[in-house]
Write a protein that holds these residues in place. Structure first.
Motif, PDB file in Angstrom:
ATOM      1  N   UNK A 654       0.852  -1.189   0.000  1.00 38.09           N
ATOM      2  CA  UNK A 654       0.000   0.000   0.000  1.00 38.09           C
ATOM      3  C   UNK A 654       0.886   1.236   0.000  1.00 38.09           C
ATOM      4  N   UNK A 655       0.667   2.099  -0.973  1.00 42.34           N
ATOM      5  CA  UNK A 655       1.420   3.351  -1.089  1.00 42.34           C
ATOM      6  C   UNK A 655       0.557   4.464  -0.516  1.00 42.34           C
ATOM      7  N   UNK A 656       1.080   5.180   0.478  1.00 40.12           N
ATOM      8  CA  UNK A 656       0.274   6.229   1.089  1.00 40.12           C
ATOM      9  C   UNK A 656       1.155   7.258   1.782  1.00 40.12           C
ATOM     10  N   UNK A 657       0.583   8.444   1.924  1.00 37.45           N
ATOM     11  CA  UNK A 657       1.251   9.493   2.686  1.00 37.45           C
ATOM     12  C   UNK A 657       1.170   9.181   4.177  1.00 37.45           C
ATOM     13  N   UNK A 658       1.995   9.848   4.944  1.00 39.75           N
ATOM     14  CA  UNK A 658       1.967   9.697   6.397  1.00 39.75           C
ATOM     15  C   UNK A 658       1.312  10.913   7.024  1.00 39.75           C
ATOM     16  N   UNK A 659       0.900  10.753   8.248  1.00 43.00           N
ATOM     17  CA  UNK A 659       0.371  11.861   9.032  1.00 43.00           C
ATOM     18  C   UNK A 659       1.399  12.264  10.080  1.00 43.00           C
ATOM     19  N   UNK A 660       1.380  13.510  10.432  1.00 42.48           N
ATOM     20  CA  UNK A 660       2.238  13.989  11.501  1.00 42.48           C
ATOM     21  C   UNK A 660       1.932  13.194  12.770  1.00 42.48           C
ATOM     22  N   UNK A 661       2.961  12.761  13.450  1.00 46.23           N
ATOM     23  CA  UNK A 661       2.797  12.063  14.722  1.00 46.23           C
ATOM     24  C   UNK A 661       3.192  13.025  15.835  1.00 46.23           C
TER      25      UNK A 661
END
Length: 982
Positions: A654-661
């Motif tokens: 799965x290719x996806x952006x990340x969210x700020x942690x």
């Protein structure tokens, strides 16, 4: 995702200013009137938002229903996506009881075990208030809810059988047409989702009544201003916890830990929990607990629905600690210049343009260069530099006999053409990328295949792989086109750089992948860019122009990358490695391995069935057969199919952006960040969601226009040639690092690297052809006084042999050094792996190969390398430390290896020369590349005489001679001249 707008003239700011400047100075009898006036003015100035309106309800596992007069869609709705399992039990009494249609919706739900996911789609861009219905059909469960990856309900307890909750509202801005609700932890039942367009305070609530607004203005707003907004507002120097209390939306949205206020529910409101001081980890204000009457006011306010007339969404304002645009003014982020070499005051001293830059600095500081090193010293220096080994006496003789101007150039070419060059300089790179043969988890599992990456690095230096290509192949070799099968294989192996990122812990289902990605980004920043990018993981970088969003832009690239699994305490086998064999051959081997596993598993089941039906002695016999068959099946499951494997990376499923942690915690997430390069370095984004973006990242780093890449590498080359880089902190070109002593020379060299086609060997030739490289070691008192650190290179820096060069020299002089390439280490077979935190993998494998091929672990240091300042295998080592400890001297005096090699060297001296006089001469030629002087000859002769006398009793003359010479050699090994390079 960022909520709200920035408006410095908002009514909230006006109101707060009035409070601070006017209201607090008024007599009490005027304050109530003023409060009502300000509230009315604020609503008029801002243009009161339209009332929230019901948008959509979805019964996730049931038919369409009508709830509170609003039509809800059923499980066939096209407006959501959910692959979780369906569950329904309409017989369970609900607590509290509710109307028939709501009850039918609640008791029909979706669940995903320890993780649910519901994606709401077809949402026009707007601000929404989201409610989630959850219920419990059995025993209590504890789980957390996240909206768009951001925790909005932490550790919610579902309650007993039949208990249900309507969680929310969670106010969120939707910009991409979808919202995603997930659970993490215990089994959660998601029954239905209710969505309102706008900011809907509480179910069934209308606009706040005037008396409720008055309560807020009189008791709540002043309290928030006085006790909270210094740290939790757009005016704060640094917003704490991402929580803004200076707007209604800020309180609803909350900070790191979720919504601060849940209207109507003080028990679920983090603000109330914090001011009550019941939890030592959640206490606000931090200095002292609020008075009881103020806590009661806050509780009463939340119970009445938390009325709040502040409509402006100033909670979106986030002050940046750094400005990426302004940060580009820093020297290392400026474009690489190509300054002309300065004129030299003494043209006869200049061998090439490097010397012009050096001479200018010496002149500026009134320093004079030392004389040249003699030819023996220069040859020893160059041979250790490029090979990590001493020159042979024959090589010394040949160089002394060559009086041509090209003599030293020919030496350099000879050294660069040897395979020993790659073994020496490959080790330098392995320092930087924290190479190890184990994973680094708390059991430190071995990685039998990682040696292929080590050998690839050595070979890359030997064949002078252009540095920009060297960068690309390590980051994205598997994604690059190849002209033949061998090139394809080698490029896959090169990504062992990423695959070798450190592993942590011992668990599988909740493995802390964010820490492995952090280790990847940390090393990538330091190795290729000399930037501490990982400092932006939890907050914007304190010194350099990198934001948290920059970090998670990179994080998304590696989150979309599949790392190999090395094995871990709770799953003691490898998986997700990359086959090097052709695809068809690999697939056939995988299928055969899988079929064999199924056969072994079936045999176990058959024996278990027979055992369960048997009794007495037959049952005991079958029990033993079951255990034996089970062991065969388990052992086979731990082995890999018989194909050639690389410990390498691949694209994730799965290719996806990340969210700020928030604070680096993957359970507390914020806005999504597109996969991209840091803004200060261009901010280039990955164009689509078809690939991870590693290939684009490799191209961005290797681009000749990148201001860092060439600078960083030529600085490393200079460091290894001169003992210190032109920029003294090779891994940190940021504001915490030290600036270059010769910035123009650094840029000029970077330009030459690019101009040469990124050839590392061409840079060796250029640097070693300079006059400054040939200077004598610094001993001049005047120069030391004027430049105590030798920053300006009036002489050569004396350096101690590093651990590898010292060990290799001992083996080389003893005649038993194996310079052939190393292969895999003799790790135990995978079916025997049973490593745990308390019984981790530990081993030392003896070898006569060069030290670059020693097996090195992450958790356990190699005993020899630990004594002599070997590289840290858990973190990038840009420069070796040089300690001086008694253990080092004791090792050379007493260690078994030192004794064995002294015996071999002594035997060589005796066998190759006829008498002590010739042997003394030969010993100095071998160990120091020079003949002894008269004082040294006399001292050696006296030493040998006393040594023979000391060991003569009971020994033959030959044996006494050998023992005396062994003692003599050990004494020579302890001399500074042996372990230092001038």
């Amino acid at each position: 995702m960022r909520l709200g707008v920035q408006n410095k003239k908002s009514s909230d700011r006006i109101t707060e200013q009035v409070f601070r400047i006017v209201v607090q100075k008024m007599p009490p009898y005027l304050r109530i009137f003023t409060i009502f006036f300000i509230a009315a003015f604020a609503r008029g100035a801002s243009g009161e938002d339209a009332a929230a309106e019901f948008f959509r309800g979805i019964n996730l596992n049931g038919p369409p229903v009508t709830i509170d007069g609003h039509p809800w869609e059923g499980k066939d709705s096209p407006h959501y996506k959910c692959d979780d399992m369906a569950f329904e039990n309409q017989q369970v009494p609900l607590v509290p009881p509710t109307d028939e249609q709501r009850a039918a919706m609640i008791r029909s739900s979706r669940w995903g075990g320890g993780r649910n996911q519901v994606r709401l789609v077809d949402l026009p861009p707007a601000t929404y208030s989201v409610f989630l219905y959850v219920w419990e059909d059995n025993d209590p469960e504890t789980f957390s809810i996240a909206l768009n990856g951001r925790t909005v309900a932490a550790n919610h307890n579902s309650g007993g059988t039949g208990h249900w909750n309507k969680l929310g509202p969670w106010i969120v801005e939707c910009t991409d047409g979808s919202l995603t609700l997930t659970s993490q932890g215990g089994a959660a039942n998601f029954s239905g989702v209710e969505i309102w367009r706008g900011e809907y305070d509480v179910a069934g609530a209308a606009e706040a009544k005037p008396e409720a607004v008055a309560f807020f203005e009189k008791r709540i707003r002043p309290l928030l201003i006085e006790h909270c907004q210094q740290c939790h507002s757009a005016e704060a120097d640094e917003v704490q916890g991402e929580l803004f209390v200076d707007s209604r939306l800020g309180l609803r949205r909350g900070g790191y830990s979720g919504p601060a206020v849940v209207p109507g529910d003080p028990g679920q409101s983090l603000l109330i929990k914090a001011v009550r001081y019941n939890n030592p980890d959640l206490q606000m204000p931090p200095d002292a607990k609020l008075p009881a009457d103020k806590i009661a006011d806050l509780e009463a306010w939340v119970k009445m629905g938390a009325p709040d007339p502040r409509r402006q969404a100033v909670a979106a304002v986030k002050k940046k600690a750094v400005d990426p645009e302004q940060g580009r003014d820093w020297w290392s982020l400026q474009p690489v210049a190509d300054p002309p070499p300065p004129p030299s005051g003494d043209p006869s001293w200049v061998y090439n343009d490097i010397d012009r830059f050096i001479a200018e600095k010496l002149d500026q500081h009134s320093l004079k260069p030392l004389g040249d090193a003699d030819k023996r010293t220069l040859l020893r220096r160059a041979t250790y530099d490029l090979h990590g080994l001493p020159p042979t006496p024959d090589e010394v003789t040949a160089f002394l006999a060559d009086d041509s101007p090209e003599a030293f150039r020919r030496v350099v070419e000879r050294l660069l053409d040897s395979l020993r060059y790659g073994q020496r300089w490959g080790r330098h790179w392995l320092d930087v990328v924290r190479y190890a043969d184990t994973a680094g988890d708390n059991s430190d599992f071995p990685i039998p295949q990682i040696y292929r990456y080590r050998n690839w690095v050595i070979d890359a230096f030997n064949r002078d792989l252009p540095y920009d290509q060297f960068v690309r192949e390590q980051l994205a070799g598997d994604l690059m086109p190849s002209t033949n099968d061998e090139e394809r294989r080698q490029r896959i192996v090169a990504t062992g750089y990423l695959a070798g990122a450190r592993r942590f812990g011992s668990r599988v289902s909740d493995y802390p992948q964010h820490l492995t990605i952090e280790d990847t980004i940390d090393n990538l920043g330091r190795a290729f860019l000399a930037q501490t990018l990982n400092c932006a993981r939890c907050h914007d970088h304190k010194f350099d122009p990198f934001t948290t969003e920059d970090y998670y832009g990179l994080y998304g690239i590696f989150y979309s990358t599949r790392y190999p699994w090395p094995g871990i305490e709770l799953e003691q086998k490898q998986r997700d490695l990359v086959p090097l064999d052709p695809a068809e051959q690999a697939q056939q081997a995988l299928a055969e391995h899988r079929a064999k596993q199924q056969q072994f598993d079936a045999q176990v089941r058959e024996l278990e069935q027979r055992r369960d039906k048997a009794s007495g002695e037959e049952k005991n016999k079958l029990n033993k057969e079951v255990e034996a068959a089970r062991k065969v099946a388990v052992d086979h499951s731990k082995t890999l199919p018989p194909v050639e494997w690389a410990y390498a990376v691949a694209e994730a499923a799965k290719i996806e952006n990340a969210r700020v942690q928030y604070k680096g915690d993957p359970a507390k997430t914020g806005p999504e960040v597109p996969r991209r390069f840091p803004t200060a370095l261009g901010g280039f984004t990955v164009p689509d969601n078809k690939t991870s973006g590693r290939l684009q990242l490799a191209d961005w780093i290797a681009d000749a226009k990148n201001p860092l890449t060439a600078r960083v590498m030529v600085n490393r080359l200079w460091h290894y040639h001169f003992g210190r880089g032109l920029a003294p902190t090779p891994n940190d070109f940021g504001k915490q690092g030290k600036p270059p002593t010769h910035p123009e020379l650094l840029d000029w060299l970077a330009s030459r690297l690019i101009e040469s086609g990124w050839s590392i060997k061409s840079m060796h030739r250029l640097i070693m052809a300079s006059h400054v490289y040939r200077l004598a070691a610094m001993h001049d008192p005047a120069s030391i006084a004027g430049d105590p650190n030798n920053d300006f290179l009036s002489g050569f820096r004396r350096r101690r042999l590093d651990a590898e060069a010292l060990r290799d020299t001992l083996l080389f002089l003893g005649g038993n050094l194996d310079v052939s390439p190393g292969e895999s280490h003799p790790f135990p077979p995978s079916f025997e792996w049973n490593f745990t935190q308390h019984n981790p993998f530990k081993a030392v494998y003896d070898t006569n190969r060069r030290s670059v091929y020693l097996m090195t672990q992450r958790i356990q240091r190699h005993p020899y390398l630990a004594i002599f300042d070997g590289a840290d295998t858990s973190a990038s080592t840009p420069a070796r430390t040089t300690s001086t400890t008694p253990l080092q001297a004791l090792y050379l005096m007493n260690n078994e290896l030192a004794h064995q090699q002294a015996e071999r060297i002594a035997g060589r001296l005796i066998d190759e020369r006829p008498d002590d006089a010739a042997r003394i001469e030969w010993a100095y030629e071998l160990l120091f590349a020079r003949p002894p002087d008269e004082a040294e000859r006399a001292a050696m002769e006296a030493f040998l005489t006393k040594a023979r006398q000391a060991v003569a009793a009971g020994q033959s003359e030959d044996q006494a001679t050998r023992l005396a010479w062994q003692s003599c050699v050990r004494s020579l090994l302890l001399l500074n001249e042996f372990v230092y390079i001038d």
